[in-house]
Design a protein around this motif. Sequence first.
Motif, PDB file in Angstrom:
ATOM      1  N   MET A  75      13.617   3.191   2.979  1.00 35.47           N
ATOM      2  CA  MET A  75      12.607   3.968   2.263  1.00 35.47           C
ATOM      3  C   MET A  75      11.980   3.169   1.118  1.00 35.47           C
ATOM      4  SD  MET A  75      13.925   7.938   2.091  1.00 35.47           S
ATOM      5  CE  MET A  75      15.528   7.621   1.379  1.00 35.47           C
ATOM      6  N   VAL A  76      12.793   2.324   0.450  1.00 35.50           N
ATOM      7  CA  VAL A  76      12.311   1.618  -0.735  1.00 35.50           C
ATOM      8  C   VAL A  76      11.719   0.257  -0.383  1.00 35.50           C
ATOM      9  CG1 VAL A  76      12.972   0.611  -2.946  1.00 35.50           C
ATOM     10  CG2 VAL A  76      13.949   2.801  -2.227  1.00 35.50           C
ATOM     11  N   LEU A  77      12.471  -0.565   0.368  1.00 35.05           N
ATOM     12  CA  LEU A  77      12.080  -1.957   0.561  1.00 35.05           C
ATOM     13  C   LEU A  77      10.884  -2.133   1.482  1.00 35.05           C
ATOM     14  CD1 LEU A  77      15.545  -3.758   0.758  1.00 35.05           C
ATOM     15  CD2 LEU A  77      13.967  -3.605  -1.172  1.00 35.05           C
ATOM     16  N   ILE A  78      10.759  -1.305   2.505  1.00 40.32           N
ATOM     17  CA  ILE A  78       9.611  -1.461   3.400  1.00 40.32           C
ATOM     18  C   ILE A  78       8.308  -1.271   2.627  1.00 40.32           C
ATOM     19  CG2 ILE A  78       8.351  -0.365   5.302  1.00 40.32           C
ATOM     20  CD1 ILE A  78      10.942  -0.130   6.805  1.00 40.32           C
ATOM     21  N   GLY A  79       8.289  -0.304   1.709  1.00 40.73           N
ATOM     22  CA  GLY A  79       7.097  -0.104   0.900  1.00 40.73           C
ATOM     23  C   GLY A  79       6.789  -1.298   0.016  1.00 40.73           C
ATOM     24  N   ILE A  80       7.828  -1.859  -0.619  1.00 42.44           N
ATOM     25  CA  ILE A  80       7.640  -3.026  -1.486  1.00 42.44           C
ATOM     26  C   ILE A  80       7.161  -4.220  -0.677  1.00 42.44           C
ATOM     27  CG2 ILE A  80       8.837  -4.698  -2.961  1.00 42.44           C
ATOM     28  CD1 ILE A  80      10.669  -2.401  -3.844  1.00 42.44           C
ATOM     29  N   PHE A  81       7.837  -4.492   0.448  1.00 44.16           N
ATOM     30  CA  PHE A  81       7.462  -5.632   1.292  1.00 44.16           C
ATOM     31  C   PHE A  81       6.034  -5.473   1.827  1.00 44.16           C
ATOM     32  CE2 PHE A  81      12.182  -6.419   2.540  1.00 44.16           C
ATOM     33  CZ  PHE A  81      12.378  -7.135   1.376  1.00 44.16           C
ATOM     34  N   THR A  82       5.667  -4.255   2.213  1.00 43.26           N
ATOM     35  CA  THR A  82       4.328  -4.028   2.757  1.00 43.26           C
ATOM     36  C   THR A  82       3.259  -4.350   1.716  1.00 43.26           C
ATOM     37  OG1 THR A  82       5.145  -2.297   4.249  1.00 43.26           O
ATOM     38  CG2 THR A  82       2.780  -2.325   3.793  1.00 43.26           C
ATOM     39  N   ASP A  83       3.468  -3.875   0.484  1.00 43.27           N
ATOM     40  CA  ASP A  83       2.495  -4.157  -0.573  1.00 43.27           C
ATOM     41  C   ASP A  83       2.346  -5.660  -0.797  1.00 43.27           C
ATOM     42  OD1 ASP A  83       1.921  -1.508  -1.006  1.00 43.27           O
ATOM     43  OD2 ASP A  83       3.321  -1.277  -2.688  1.00 43.27           O
ATOM     44  N   LEU A  84       3.465  -6.395  -0.795  1.00 45.96           N
ATOM     45  CA  LEU A  84       3.416  -7.838  -1.010  1.00 45.96           C
ATOM     46  C   LEU A  84       2.683  -8.548   0.126  1.00 45.96           C
ATOM     47  CD1 LEU A  84       7.068  -8.476  -2.304  1.00 45.96           C
ATOM     48  CD2 LEU A  84       4.944  -8.537  -3.649  1.00 45.96           C
ATOM     49  N   LEU A  85       2.964  -8.141   1.367  1.00 47.93           N
ATOM     50  CA  LEU A  85       2.345  -8.804   2.519  1.00 47.93           C
ATOM     51  C   LEU A  85       0.851  -8.489   2.622  1.00 47.93           C
ATOM     52  CD1 LEU A  85       5.214  -8.308   5.116  1.00 47.93           C
ATOM     53  CD2 LEU A  85       4.478 -10.460   4.098  1.00 47.93           C
ATOM     54  N   LEU A  86       0.466  -7.293   2.218  1.00 53.06           N
ATOM     55  CA  LEU A  86      -0.956  -6.935   2.262  1.00 53.06           C
ATOM     56  C   LEU A  86      -1.784  -7.801   1.311  1.00 53.06           C
ATOM     57  CD1 LEU A  86      -0.817  -3.030   2.486  1.00 53.06           C
ATOM     58  CD2 LEU A  86      -1.679  -4.614   4.236  1.00 53.06           C
ATOM     59  N   LYS A  87      -1.145  -8.318   0.276  1.00 60.60           N
ATOM     60  CA  LYS A  87      -1.856  -9.176  -0.679  1.00 60.60           C
ATOM     61  C   LYS A  87      -2.182 -10.550  -0.098  1.00 60.60           C
ATOM     62  CE  LYS A  87       0.065  -7.014  -4.847  1.00 60.60           C
ATOM     63  NZ  LYS A  87       0.916  -7.212  -6.050  1.00 60.60           N
TER      64      LYS A  87
END
Length: 205
Positions: A75-87
């Motif tokens: 729930m937590v890390l997928i959101g963080i990783f997604t934001d980083l990769l979208l950049k």
Amino acid sequence: MRWVQLLVGLLGFAGAIALMIRSGLGLGPWDAFHVGIHRLTGISVGTASILTGIVIVGISMALKTRPGPATLANMVLIGIFTDLLLKVLPAAPQFAIGLLYHLGGIALIGLASGMYLGAGLGAGPRDGLMTALAARTGWSIARTRTLIELSVLGVGWTMGGTLGLGTLLFAVGVGPSVQWGMRLFGVIPATSRGRDHPSRHDPDS
């Protein structure tokens, strides 16, 4: 090593989400669902995702599936990783590249799901629901995941979620992809026919 496998799997899952978002072909069913809640209630998409996860965990527990460490990490890390990769991931410049992005994302979701589920540290909220329903009904992983995705897709659409060709590709393709990934990492038997469900020794079965 199990934690490393879990983290790499979650990173791969986030990469798949980023690819599909950057494809420009439409949101996946769950993302469409979260955006629909956001438009209906005004809460952020991230908050909608977390609240949805909490509800799903409750349903899964009612179906006798206990959450593991991977549930919170998902729930937590997928959101963080997604934001980083979208950049760092550029948007697809044309339809053909977008289609490759999207199909690659669907395949990567299957691989990443098998990897992090195969770590044996528990399932994420949505995968926990999938494995619980497959075990309870005797349906294959492909059928169970596809029915869940199509149901969520319909609800998300009625609430105003953004859909497109990629949405339909994801809804139809994610079930077979996740089944393939779970077979690859030994979460379900590699030679079963039509009734794939988590092995009895799996902690989430």
